[in-house]
Design a protein around this motif. Structure first.
Motif, PDB file in Angstrom:
ATOM      1  N   ASN A  35       0.827  -1.207   0.000  1.00 26.62           N
ATOM      2  CA  ASN A  35       0.000   0.000   0.000  1.00 26.62           C
ATOM      3  C   ASN A  35       0.863   1.258   0.000  1.00 26.62           C
ATOM      4  O   ASN A  35       0.572   2.222  -0.711  1.00 26.62           O
ATOM      5  CB  ASN A  35      -0.931   0.014   1.207  1.00 26.62           C
ATOM      6  CG  ASN A  35      -2.084  -0.978   1.048  1.00 26.62           C
ATOM      7  OD1 ASN A  35      -2.304  -1.509  -0.035  1.00 26.62           O
ATOM      8  ND2 ASN A  35      -2.804  -1.219   2.139  1.00 26.62           N
ATOM      9  N   ALA A  36       1.909   1.240   0.799  1.00 19.25           N
ATOM     10  CA  ALA A  36       2.806   2.398   0.870  1.00 19.25           C
ATOM     11  C   ALA A  36       3.465   2.627  -0.496  1.00 19.25           C
ATOM     12  O   ALA A  36       3.624   3.762  -0.951  1.00 19.25           O
ATOM     13  CB  ALA A  36       3.863   2.160   1.950  1.00 19.25           C
ATOM     14  N   ASP A  38       2.220   1.631  -3.461  1.00 20.17           N
ATOM     15  CA  ASP A  38       1.180   2.130  -4.377  1.00 20.17           C
ATOM     16  C   ASP A  38       0.990   3.630  -4.202  1.00 20.17           C
ATOM     17  O   ASP A  38       0.912   4.379  -5.175  1.00 20.17           O
ATOM     18  CB  ASP A  38      -0.168   1.440  -4.109  1.00 20.17           C
ATOM     19  CG  ASP A  38      -0.148  -0.036  -4.477  1.00 20.17           C
ATOM     20  OD1 ASP A  38       0.808  -0.452  -5.172  1.00 20.17           O
ATOM     21  OD2 ASP A  38      -1.071  -0.772  -4.063  1.00 20.17           O
ATOM     22  N   LYS A  42       1.693   6.438  -6.988  1.00 19.95           N
ATOM     23  CA  LYS A  42       0.602   7.321  -7.437  1.00 19.95           C
ATOM     24  C   LYS A  42       1.087   8.766  -7.466  1.00 19.95           C
ATOM     25  O   LYS A  42       0.822   9.506  -8.414  1.00 19.95           O
ATOM     26  CB  LYS A  42      -0.601   7.225  -6.493  1.00 19.95           C
ATOM     27  CG  LYS A  42      -1.614   6.164  -6.883  1.00 19.95           C
ATOM     28  CD  LYS A  42      -2.798   6.170  -5.894  1.00 19.95           C
ATOM     29  CE  LYS A  42      -3.368   4.762  -5.775  1.00 19.95           C
ATOM     30  NZ  LYS A  42      -4.150   4.579  -4.533  1.00 19.95           N
ATOM     31  N   VAL A  80       0.854   9.697  -1.651  1.00 19.26           N
ATOM     32  CA  VAL A  80      -0.261  10.641  -1.826  1.00 19.26           C
ATOM     33  C   VAL A  80      -1.015  10.952  -0.538  1.00 19.26           C
ATOM     34  O   VAL A  80      -1.642  11.994  -0.422  1.00 19.26           O
ATOM     35  CB  VAL A  80      -1.302  10.147  -2.858  1.00 19.26           C
ATOM     36  CG1 VAL A  80      -0.807  10.366  -4.264  1.00 19.26           C
ATOM     37  CG2 VAL A  80      -1.686   8.700  -2.597  1.00 19.26           C
ATOM     38  N   GLY A  81      -0.986  10.036   0.438  1.00 21.39           N
ATOM     39  CA  GLY A  81      -1.761  10.251   1.653  1.00 21.39           C
ATOM     40  C   GLY A  81      -3.255  10.182   1.385  1.00 21.39           C
ATOM     41  O   GLY A  81      -3.693   9.912   0.263  1.00 21.39           O
ATOM     42  N   MET A  82      -4.043  10.418   2.450  1.00 21.12           N
ATOM     43  CA  MET A  82      -5.504  10.392   2.282  1.00 21.12           C
ATOM     44  C   MET A  82      -6.125  11.580   3.011  1.00 21.12           C
ATOM     45  O   MET A  82      -5.658  11.975   4.078  1.00 21.12           O
ATOM     46  CB  MET A  82      -6.092   9.096   2.872  1.00 21.12           C
ATOM     47  CG  MET A  82      -5.866   7.863   2.033  1.00 21.12           C
ATOM     48  SD  MET A  82      -6.540   6.367   2.814  1.00 21.12           S
ATOM     49  CE  MET A  82      -5.216   5.923   3.922  1.00 21.12           C
ATOM     50  N   TYR A  90     -12.081   4.778   1.548  1.00 20.40           N
ATOM     51  CA  TYR A  90     -11.213   3.650   1.181  1.00 20.40           C
ATOM     52  C   TYR A  90     -10.940   2.690   2.325  1.00 20.40           C
ATOM     53  O   TYR A  90     -10.725   1.503   2.106  1.00 20.40           O
ATOM     54  CB  TYR A  90      -9.886   4.156   0.612  1.00 20.40           C
ATOM     55  CG  TYR A  90     -10.055   4.934  -0.668  1.00 20.40           C
ATOM     56  CD1 TYR A  90     -10.786   4.382  -1.725  1.00 20.40           C
ATOM     57  CD2 TYR A  90      -9.512   6.205  -0.825  1.00 20.40           C
ATOM     58  CE1 TYR A  90     -10.964   5.089  -2.898  1.00 20.40           C
ATOM     59  CE2 TYR A  90      -9.682   6.912  -1.998  1.00 20.40           C
ATOM     60  CZ  TYR A  90     -10.414   6.359  -3.040  1.00 20.40           C
ATOM     61  OH  TYR A  90     -10.593   7.045  -4.196  1.00 20.40           O
ATOM     62  N   ILE A  91     -10.902   3.227   3.532  1.00 18.20           N
ATOM     63  CA  ILE A  91     -10.613   2.325   4.652  1.00 18.20           C
ATOM     64  C   ILE A  91     -11.900   1.770   5.252  1.00 18.20           C
ATOM     65  O   ILE A  91     -12.055   0.564   5.413  1.00 18.20           O
ATOM     66  CB  ILE A  91      -9.769   3.046   5.728  1.00 18.20           C
ATOM     67  CG1 ILE A  91      -8.432   3.494   5.138  1.00 18.20           C
ATOM     68  CG2 ILE A  91      -9.570   2.142   6.949  1.00 18.20           C
ATOM     69  CD1 ILE A  91      -7.508   2.384   4.683  1.00 18.20           C
ATOM     70  N   LEU A 121      -6.582  -9.331   1.012  1.00 10.89           N
ATOM     71  CA  LEU A 121      -7.030  -8.900   2.318  1.00 10.89           C
ATOM     72  C   LEU A 121      -6.566  -7.474   2.608  1.00 10.89           C
ATOM     73  O   LEU A 121      -7.186  -6.753   3.359  1.00 10.89           O
ATOM     74  CB  LEU A 121      -6.489  -9.862   3.365  1.00 10.89           C
ATOM     75  CG  LEU A 121      -7.410 -10.042   4.547  1.00 10.89           C
ATOM     76  CD1 LEU A 121      -8.784 -10.483   4.085  1.00 10.89           C
ATOM     77  CD2 LEU A 121      -6.830 -11.056   5.492  1.00 10.89           C
ATOM     78  N   GLY A 122      -5.467  -7.123   2.014  1.00 13.95           N
ATOM     79  CA  GLY A 122      -4.993  -5.744   2.061  1.00 13.95           C
ATOM     80  C   GLY A 122      -4.822  -5.178   3.448  1.00 13.95           C
ATOM     81  O   GLY A 122      -4.326  -5.847   4.365  1.00 13.95           O
TER      82      GLY A 122
HETATM   83  P1  ADP Z   1      -5.946  -2.363  -2.152  1.00 11.80           P
HETATM   84  O1  ADP Z   1      -4.530  -2.026  -1.882  1.00 11.80           O
HETATM   85  O2  ADP Z   1      -6.067  -3.676  -2.871  1.00 11.80           O
HETATM   86  O3  ADP Z   1      -6.702  -1.276  -2.827  1.00 11.80           O
HETATM   87  P2  ADP Z   1      -6.142  -2.283   0.670  1.00 11.80           P
HETATM   88  O4  ADP Z   1      -7.112  -2.852   1.637  1.00 11.80           O
HETATM   89  O5  ADP Z   1      -4.741  -2.696   0.829  1.00 11.80           O
HETATM   90  O6  ADP Z   1      -6.658  -2.635  -0.765  1.00 11.80           O
HETATM   91  O7  ADP Z   1      -6.197  -0.719   0.745  1.00 11.80           O
HETATM   92  C1  ADP Z   1      -7.444  -0.038   0.605  1.00 11.80           C
HETATM   93  C2  ADP Z   1      -7.256   1.368   0.138  1.00 11.80           C
HETATM   94  O8  ADP Z   1      -6.793   2.183   1.189  1.00 11.80           O
HETATM   95  C3  ADP Z   1      -6.235   1.544  -0.952  1.00 11.80           C
HETATM   96  O9  ADP Z   1      -6.791   1.307  -2.220  1.00 11.80           O
HETATM   97  C4  ADP Z   1      -5.861   3.011  -0.805  1.00 11.80           C
HETATM   98  O10 ADP Z   1      -6.806   3.845  -1.432  1.00 11.80           O
HETATM   99  C5  ADP Z   1      -5.987   3.222   0.682  1.00 11.80           C
HETATM  100  N1  ADP Z   1      -4.683   3.135   1.321  1.00 11.80           N
HETATM  101  C6  ADP Z   1      -4.213   2.118   2.050  1.00 11.80           C
HETATM  102  N2  ADP Z   1      -2.957   2.362   2.479  1.00 11.80           N
HETATM  103  C7  ADP Z   1      -2.622   3.583   2.009  1.00 11.80           C
HETATM  104  C8  ADP Z   1      -1.454   4.423   2.113  1.00 11.80           C
HETATM  105  N3  ADP Z   1      -0.367   4.014   2.772  1.00 11.80           N
HETATM  106  N4  ADP Z   1      -1.487   5.627   1.501  1.00 11.80           N
HETATM  107  C9  ADP Z   1      -2.564   6.017   0.822  1.00 11.80           C
HETATM  108  N5  ADP Z   1      -3.693   5.299   0.691  1.00 11.80           N
HETATM  109  C10 ADP Z   1      -3.732   4.089   1.272  1.00 11.80           C
END
Ligand code: ADP
Ligand code: MG
Length: 629
Positions: A35-36, A38, A42, A80-82, A90-91, A121-122
């Motif tokens: 995730n970090a 990705d 981004k 990018v952060g959220m 997303y969470i 499971l992410g």
């Molecule tokens: P996935 O990675 O398959 O999309 P995850 O459950 O791992 O599913 O993450 C869900 C969402 O949460 C991600 O798609 C992203 O939008 C957000 N996210 C998670 N971790 C981060 C992060 N470190 N920085 C930014 N957004 C994040």
């Protein structure tokens, strides 16, 4: 401060997450680092297209940190952060529904592990090891930051927070049961297993670096050290580069990077690179595979966008190539599915046949470009090639161009060259081309010599799967048969139209046969009289090709017809009626003396076949001493 409820139907999803992936706890770290990564990639993309609102990309890294005192593990990125809204979305909603869906789908197939549980499971996999998880995050497009806290129930809190830089920090409060994940060594092990080749530099602690001495330093100068960030990964592994950017030494270096405990150099490599109809990159190495197939520790590793997934590539790589080493990386391999599904997937099938084609092409070009070198490597690679010829028809066809048939004189011939060479001298009276071979140069020495004396070419084929391969070749090619040199007396190996004249009359032959049969055990030997040259051996033990091969095939698996494996060993005892010793045996008057001569000759024949052992060998030696004294 906002509080809320994570929107789910399955109330007890957290216990389920923990239970379901019990054995695979460790993957949480890979998920968080993915995730970090990705989030960082981004941002890279947004800055590249000028959509990042003035934020600079810089040299971002991901940091993993252990705080032993507070029992927390931190994964920090500069991506990018959220925004608060994005955390909600997303969470709380999307990620959770993803986890829920995953569990719904696979909770019944937990046994079919292997690849299941690797992805999907992410973020929520964090709850496998933590009873409380915090997210501290600031979006590149927002002034304020957000702080999300969840204690492993469906409740969470979300409030404003203080954070200067864009990016995200995930804080895991590690369970008592999982405190191994607060150990530096354990985390280092996981990082090197899953994240060794991820595309963003990952910092884990610091290390001491020795600085090079300046040119003019005095002899006794001590090099200085300095503390630097410990970056645990190589973000640009060889397989992500183009083949023309790499030299032979780069491939070798990468091999060592992949398998630090492997000291033997690979024989050669194959760079895989396709983007249509599927995406796949990778580098495969041919290791030295001598002798029996050893238990394999260093296997082909499967990656998805530089994230390690598994080293079980069964179903993805053709079976005969699973003995190779290296990496393949493809986003097109479905991962959260069962093995049987994988094998039916059409993309996966295409990948397997692509790999097998590339390997065949590489072998062909190695053969064409440097035959001498290829011949030198043949014995180390033949098992893979022979196995491939047996198991895949397409590979069998392609291999006609480079598969080699070594002779006992160290010549390496292609099938075509071999056929050209032997077709005149080794075609029998029925028009079948007979290819002679030996499996052991020492124990079949006398047979090899006899065949060579006739001008025959003898191959040396000694891999364990040879009997199967010969069967395959005989059925693919017209009018050929393989016969091992010890399958019969040399004159019978390739039957020609020439009558040999026997010194003995029919009555004498009849008597000789009876004499022998009264002495040699008939459940083991079939006595067979042959008129051979008088200077050929008086007695020869042979084992018919068909029978021996069936037994061998059964021992190495497959070909289990007729239950041959359990049959007793049967041999032919070929008696050379033109040999002086045989005349002597025939004309010996006393039964006792004749019996002793037959026994002694039989034992000598057995000795030359390495068949005389144990008690019988001892008795033979004693008898021989008695005879010479
Ligand atoms: P996935 O990675 O398959 O999309 P995850 O459950 O791992 O599913 O993450 C869900 C969402 O949460 C991600 O798609 C992203 O939008 C957000 N996210 C998670 N971790 C981060 C992060 N470190 N920085 C930014 N957004 C994040
Ligand atoms: Mg993810």
């Amino acid at each position: 401060m906002a509080t809320g409820n994570i929107n789910v139907s399955v109330e007890n999803i957290f216990p389920l997450i923990k239970k379901f992936l019990y054995s695979d706890h460790e993957i949480f770290l890979r998920e968080l680092i993915s995730n970090a990564t990705d989030a960082t990639l981004k941002l890279k993309h947004l800055t590249a297209i000028g959509e990042a609102g003035g934020v600079e990309y810089g040299n971002p890294r991901i940091e993993v940190k252990i705080d032993k005192e507070n029992k927390t593990l931190h994964v920090i990125d500069q991506g990018v952060g959220m925004t608060k809204e994005e955390v909600e979305k997303y969470i709380n909603e999307v990620a959770f529904s993803g986890a829920e869906e995953f569990l719904e789908k696979y909770k019944d197939s937990a046994k079919d592990s292997g690849i299941i549980g690797h992805f999907g499971l992410g973020f929520y996999s964090a709850f496998m090891v933590a009873n409380k998880v915090e997210i501290l995050t600031k979006s590149y497009k927002d002034e304020s930051a957000a702080h999300w806290v969840c204690e492993g129930t469906t409740e969470f809190t979300l409030e404003d927070a203080d954070k200067k830089e864009h990016g995200t920090e995930i804080i895991l409060h590690i369970n008592e049961d999982d405190k191994e994940f607060l150990e530096e060594a354990r985390i280092r092990e996981l990082l090197s297993k899953y994240n060794k080749f991820m595309p963003i530099p990952i910092k884990f602690g610091t290390r001491e670096e020795t600085l090079p001495l300046p040119e003019d330093a005095p002899e006794d100068a001590k090099p200085e050290t300095k503390t630097v960030d410990d970056i645990i990964n190589n973000p640009n592994p060889a397989w992500t580069k183009q083949p023309n950017e790499l030299e032979d030494k780069d491939y070798k270096e990468f091999y060592r990077e992949l398998y630090p405990m492997q000291f033997e150099e690979p024989l050669f490599h194959i760079h895989l690179n396709v983007d249509y109809p599927f995406n796949l990159t990778g580098i495969l190495y041919f290791p030295k595979l001598t002798g029996n197939m050893e238990i394999q520790r260093d296997k082909i590793q499967l990656y998805q966008n530089q994230v390690f997934v598994t080293d079980n590539v069964e179903g993805i790589v053709p079976e005969f190539l699973t003995m190779l080493r290296g990496v393949i990386d493809s986003p097109d391999i479905p991962l959260n599915v069962s093995r049987s599904y994988l094998q039916a997937d059409s993309n996966v099938k295409k990948i397997a046949s692509y790999i097998s084609r590339k390997v065949a092409d590489k072998l062909k070009s190695l053969f064409n470009n440097n035959r001498e070198d290829f011949e030198k490597k043949w014995n180390d690679i033949k098992i893979v090639i022979e196995y491939g010829m047996l198991s895949e028809d397409k590979f069998f066809e392609k291999a006609q161009k480079f598969a080699l048939y070594p002779t006992v004189d160290d010549k390496y011939l292609t099938y075509e060259e071999l056929a050209e060479k032997i077709k005149d001298n080794q075609t029998d009276k029925d028009g079948n081309m007979v290819i002679l071979y030996a499996s052991n140069q020492d124990s079949q020495h006398s047979y090899i010599e006899a065949a060579k004396a006739k001008g025959y070419e003898v191959l040396l084929l000694d891999s364990p799967i040879v009997p199967h391969l010969l069967q395959k070749l005989e059925s693919e090619k017209e009018k050929i048969s393989f016969v091992r040199v010890d399958a019969d007396n040399v004159d019978n190996l390739i039957k020609k139209d020439e009558e040999k004249i026997s010194k003995l009359s029919d009555e004498e032959k009849e008597k000789l046969k009876t004499d022998f049969e009264s002495v040699v055990p008939k459940e083991k030997y079939t006595v067979q009289l042959e008129a051979m040259d008088s200077d050929a051996a008086p007695l020869i033990i042979t084992q018919p090709e068909f029978m021996r091969r069936m037994k061998e095939m059964q021992q190495t698996g497959g070909g289990g017809m007729f239950g041959m494996g359990n049959m007793p060993e049967m041999y032919n005892l070929v008696v050379n009626t033109n040999h002086p010793l045989i005349s002597e045996i025939l004309n010996t008057k006393t039964v006792k003396k004749q019996e002793r001569l037959i026994k002694q000759s039989l034992d000598l024949a057995r000795l030359s076949q390495n068949l005389l052992k144990g008690e019988e060998l001892t008795a033979f030696i004693k008898r021989s001493f008695d005879m010479v004294k």
